[in-house]
Structures are given as structure tokens and as C-alpha cells.
Motif scaffolding. Structure first.
Motif, PDB file in Angstrom:
ATOM      1  N   ARG A 190       0.852  -1.181   0.000  1.00  0.00           N
ATOM      2  CA  ARG A 190       0.000   0.000   0.000  1.00  0.00           C
ATOM      3  C   ARG A 190       0.888   1.231   0.000  1.00  0.00           C
ATOM      4  NH1 ARG A 190      -3.961   0.105   4.808  1.00  0.00           N
ATOM      5  NH2 ARG A 190      -3.978   2.346   4.404  1.00  0.00           N
ATOM      6  N   LEU A 191       0.400   2.297  -0.671  1.00  0.00           N
ATOM      7  CA  LEU A 191       1.191   3.510  -0.841  1.00  0.00           C
ATOM      8  C   LEU A 191       0.702   4.668   0.013  1.00  0.00           C
ATOM      9  CD1 LEU A 191       1.647   3.430  -4.742  1.00  0.00           C
ATOM     10  CD2 LEU A 191       3.189   2.535  -2.986  1.00  0.00           C
ATOM     11  N   ASN A 192      -0.524   4.572   0.552  1.00  0.00           N
ATOM     12  CA  ASN A 192      -1.068   5.688   1.344  1.00  0.00           C
ATOM     13  C   ASN A 192      -2.114   5.145   2.312  1.00  0.00           C
ATOM     14  OD1 ASN A 192      -3.104   5.060  -0.412  1.00  0.00           O
ATOM     15  ND2 ASN A 192      -3.485   7.144  -1.127  1.00  0.00           N
ATOM     16  N   GLY A 193      -2.910   6.036   2.869  1.00  0.00           N
ATOM     17  CA  GLY A 193      -3.954   5.650   3.806  1.00  0.00           C
ATOM     18  C   GLY A 193      -3.529   5.855   5.243  1.00  0.00           C
ATOM     19  N   CYS A 194      -4.424   5.568   6.143  1.00  0.00           N
ATOM     20  CA  CYS A 194      -4.184   5.849   7.549  1.00  0.00           C
ATOM     21  C   CYS A 194      -3.084   4.989   8.153  1.00  0.00           C
ATOM     22  CB  CYS A 194      -5.481   5.680   8.343  1.00  0.00           C
ATOM     23  SG  CYS A 194      -6.127   3.987   8.341  1.00  0.00           S
ATOM     24  N   LEU A 195      -2.848   3.814   7.574  1.00  0.00           N
ATOM     25  CA  LEU A 195      -1.765   2.951   8.047  1.00  0.00           C
ATOM     26  C   LEU A 195      -0.433   3.280   7.389  1.00  0.00           C
ATOM     27  CD1 LEU A 195      -3.540  -0.535   8.244  1.00  0.00           C
ATOM     28  CD2 LEU A 195      -3.243   1.187  10.037  1.00  0.00           C
ATOM     29  N   GLY A 196      -0.469   4.199   6.427  1.00  0.00           N
ATOM     30  CA  GLY A 196       0.756   4.591   5.743  1.00  0.00           C
ATOM     31  C   GLY A 196       1.192   3.561   4.708  1.00  0.00           C
ATOM     32  N   ALA A 197       2.366   3.792   4.179  1.00  0.00           N
ATOM     33  CA  ALA A 197       2.922   2.876   3.177  1.00  0.00           C
ATOM     34  C   ALA A 197       3.450   1.614   3.849  1.00  0.00           C
ATOM     35  CB  ALA A 197       4.039   3.567   2.401  1.00  0.00           C
ATOM     36  N   SER A 198       3.395   0.522   3.124  1.00  0.00           N
ATOM     37  CA  SER A 198       3.868  -0.764   3.661  1.00  0.00           C
ATOM     38  C   SER A 198       4.976  -1.317   2.785  1.00  0.00           C
ATOM     39  CB  SER A 198       2.701  -1.761   3.727  1.00  0.00           C
ATOM     40  OG  SER A 198       2.261  -2.097   2.401  1.00  0.00           O
ATOM     41  N   ASP A 199       5.647  -2.329   3.290  1.00  0.00           N
ATOM     42  CA  ASP A 199       6.664  -3.036   2.509  1.00  0.00           C
ATOM     43  C   ASP A 199       5.980  -4.028   1.563  1.00  0.00           C
ATOM     44  OD1 ASP A 199       8.760  -1.722   3.807  1.00  0.00           O
ATOM     45  OD2 ASP A 199       8.812  -3.226   5.421  1.00  0.00           O
ATOM     46  N   TRP A 200       6.780  -4.516   0.595  1.00  0.00           N
ATOM     47  CA  TRP A 200       6.267  -5.540  -0.316  1.00  0.00           C
ATOM     48  C   TRP A 200       5.957  -6.814   0.479  1.00  0.00           C
ATOM     49  CZ3 TRP A 200       4.616  -4.245  -4.868  1.00  0.00           C
ATOM     50  CH2 TRP A 200       5.221  -3.216  -5.593  1.00  0.00           C
ATOM     51  N   GLY A 201       4.846  -7.458   0.120  1.00  0.00           N
ATOM     52  CA  GLY A 201       4.483  -8.716   0.756  1.00  0.00           C
ATOM     53  C   GLY A 201       3.411  -9.428  -0.048  1.00  0.00           C
ATOM     54  N   CYS A 208     -10.088  -0.003  10.335  1.00  0.00           N
ATOM     55  CA  CYS A 208     -11.312   0.809  10.330  1.00  0.00           C
ATOM     56  C   CYS A 208     -11.056   2.225   9.842  1.00  0.00           C
ATOM     57  CB  CYS A 208     -11.898   0.877  11.741  1.00  0.00           C
ATOM     58  SG  CYS A 208     -12.704  -0.646  12.268  1.00  0.00           S
ATOM     59  N   CYS A 209      -9.837   2.749  10.111  1.00  0.00           N
ATOM     60  CA  CYS A 209      -9.550   4.118   9.702  1.00  0.00           C
ATOM     61  C   CYS A 209      -9.489   4.270   8.187  1.00  0.00           C
ATOM     62  CB  CYS A 209      -8.252   4.603  10.351  1.00  0.00           C
ATOM     63  SG  CYS A 209      -6.796   3.616   9.929  1.00  0.00           S
ATOM     64  N   ASP A 210      -9.408   3.142   7.455  1.00  0.00           N
ATOM     65  CA  ASP A 210      -9.410   3.196   5.990  1.00  0.00           C
ATOM     66  C   ASP A 210     -10.828   3.270   5.420  1.00  0.00           C
ATOM     67  OD1 ASP A 210      -6.585   2.986   5.383  1.00  0.00           O
ATOM     68  OD2 ASP A 210      -6.678   0.897   6.047  1.00  0.00           O
ATOM     69  N   THR A 211     -11.835   3.091   6.276  1.00  0.00           N
ATOM     70  CA  THR A 211     -13.215   3.045   5.797  1.00  0.00           C
ATOM     71  C   THR A 211     -13.605   4.351   5.101  1.00  0.00           C
ATOM     72  OG1 THR A 211     -13.794   1.596   7.644  1.00  0.00           O
ATOM     73  CG2 THR A 211     -15.606   2.677   6.482  1.00  0.00           C
ATOM     74  N   GLY A 212     -14.221   4.184   3.931  1.00  0.00           N
ATOM     75  CA  GLY A 212     -14.699   5.332   3.184  1.00  0.00           C
ATOM     76  C   GLY A 212     -13.645   6.049   2.370  1.00  0.00           C
ATOM     77  N   SER A 213     -12.428   5.541   2.348  1.00  0.00           N
ATOM     78  CA  SER A 213     -11.361   6.198   1.576  1.00  0.00           C
ATOM     79  C   SER A 213     -10.793   5.226   0.550  1.00  0.00           C
ATOM     80  CB  SER A 213     -10.246   6.685   2.506  1.00  0.00           C
ATOM     81  OG  SER A 213      -9.640   5.584   3.169  1.00  0.00           O
ATOM     82  N   PHE A 214     -10.112   5.783  -0.443  1.00  0.00           N
ATOM     83  CA  PHE A 214      -9.442   4.961  -1.451  1.00  0.00           C
ATOM     84  C   PHE A 214      -7.977   4.808  -1.061  1.00  0.00           C
ATOM     85  CE2 PHE A 214     -13.044   6.588  -3.866  1.00  0.00           C
ATOM     86  CZ  PHE A 214     -13.481   5.437  -4.508  1.00  0.00           C
TER      87      PHE A 214
END
Length: 223
Positions: A190-201, A208-214
């Protein structure tokens, strides 16, 4: 009787037969100018062609096709013979358990369907006009130099569980990625969102904080 030898001169003439095994009848003429005596002697010289042609064909590697995971090699060996002309040149190889022998015309030929992932051995056989044979082998490897094509599914939804968390696998994100020799791994991040960017996996997490967002995802496929 004893003959005095001085001021000797030597000349010769040849009578030559044509063919693979050439014979030369050489007639020597020796003149002793002190006695003006001339003598002749015949010498037989046999030239026998019992060696096959010389063959040169280096090992090589080719790229797999853009659609099918096999290769094509151009076979055009350098064949020469010191004594006679070249009567025939052929190549023998085995693909998929099937042995094939093809005559190589002037200018060479292409052999298709060489498999990726193994070394294919080709045997060249050449025959000269005198019936002498020679063989030489060379090897060809097929390399996969084409990168896979990654395609994402742009209409993916994630259902969160009772704990408010959820995951999405790389396989779910894949929208039909392709590769001529097959895809080995799929990874996502993932590149964005409330959890931020993640590593490859192999999967990404959502909350829940991602609800309603792209949330923007990136897919990586490796062949």
C-alpha cells in the motif's frame, strides 16, 4: 662400371590423375654433363584424402519469444575441406524427446521451439566429396529476457472483520498479469492511507480508519 659424376642437372615432369585419392607419376631426368649420359626414373606419389571437413560453430544463447517461452536459433556453421568440396551438411538435435535431423542448405537455417530452462545440444555432421565425415557439437541456452506485464484490478473492495481489520492478497489485486515463461511471485504494497505505506508482501492490511477512503496499492510480479 664406375661413372664420373659432375655438373649434374635434374628436371622432372608430372602426370597427375584426378579424384579423391590423387596419384602423381613424377619422371625425373638426370643428366651428367661430364659424360653426357642421361638417365630417367619414375617416382609414384599418392595423395590420399582420408580426413573429414573442418566444422566451426560456437556455443550460444538466445532470448525466449515474447509470447511463447521458447527460442529460435540460426544454424550456419563454417565448413571447409582442404582437399575436396563439401557434399552435405546436416544437424541433429532432440527437443521434447523427439530427435530431428535436418539438412543445412547454403545460407543456413532456423530451428524453432528450443525450450527454456535447459541446454539443447546440436550435432553438426559434414561430408566431403570423398565420403569422409566429421562431426562437431554446440550448445544453445534459451534466456528469458522479457519482463512480465503487471495488470491490476482497479475495482477491489475489502471487507473488514469484527475486529475492524482486514487483508487483501496480491492474488486478489492481480487483474490478469502475464509473462511468456510464467509468473513466479506476486507481491503487493500500500502507498497511502491511515496505516501509511507498507513493505512488499503477499498481502496488505487494512483497518477501520481506511473506511470510506481509497487506498492506493501497487502490484509487483516476478518471472
Amino acid at each position: 662400371a664406375h661413372e664420373t659424376a659432375c655438373d649434374l642437372s635434374f628436371t622432372y615432369s608430372d602426370a597427375t590423375s584426378n579424384g579423391c585419392n590423387q596419384r602423381i607419376i613424377r619422371t625425373w631426368t638426370v643428366t651428367n654433363w661430364c659424360t653426357t649420359v642421361t638417365r630417367t626414373h619414375k617416382q609414384t606419389i599418392d595423395i590420399i584424402d582420408n580426413e573429414g571437413p573442418s566444422i566451426e560453430m560456437p556455443n550460444g544463447s538466445v532470448s525466449a519469444g515474447a509470447i511463447t517461452c521458447d527460442g529460435s536459433v540460426f544454424i550456419n556453421p563454417t565448413v571447409s575441406d582442404a582437399c575436396s568440396s563439401i557434399a552435405s551438411v546436416s544437424v541433429t538435435y532432440t527437443i521434447g524427446g523427439n530427435s530431428n535431423t535436418l539438412a543445412i542448405p547454403t545460407g543456413g537455417l532456423f530451428v524453432d521451439g528450443i525450450p527454456f530452462g535447459s541446454t539443447t545440444t546440436f550435432t553438426i555432421q559434414a561430408k566431403d566429396a570423398c565420403g569422409n565425415f566429421s562431426t562437431a557439437t554446440f550448445e544453445v541456452d534459451v534466456n528469458d529476457n522479457a519482463a512480465p506485464t503487471a495488470l491490476c484490478d482497479n475495482d477491489v473492495y475489502v471487507a473488514l472483520g469484527g475486529s475492524g481489520a482486514g487483508t487483501l492478497s496480491a492474488q486478489n489485486v492481480d487483474g490478469g498479469s502475464t509473462d511468456n515463461c510464467g509468473i513466479v511471485t506476486r507481491e503487493v504494497r500500500r502507498l497511502n492511507g491511515c496505516l501509511g505505506a507498507s513493505d512488499w508482501g503477499t498481502y496488505v492490511q487494512f483497518d477501520c480508519c481506511d473506511t470510506g477512503s481509497f487506498v492506493r496499492l501497487e502490484l509487483r510480479v516476478t518471472d
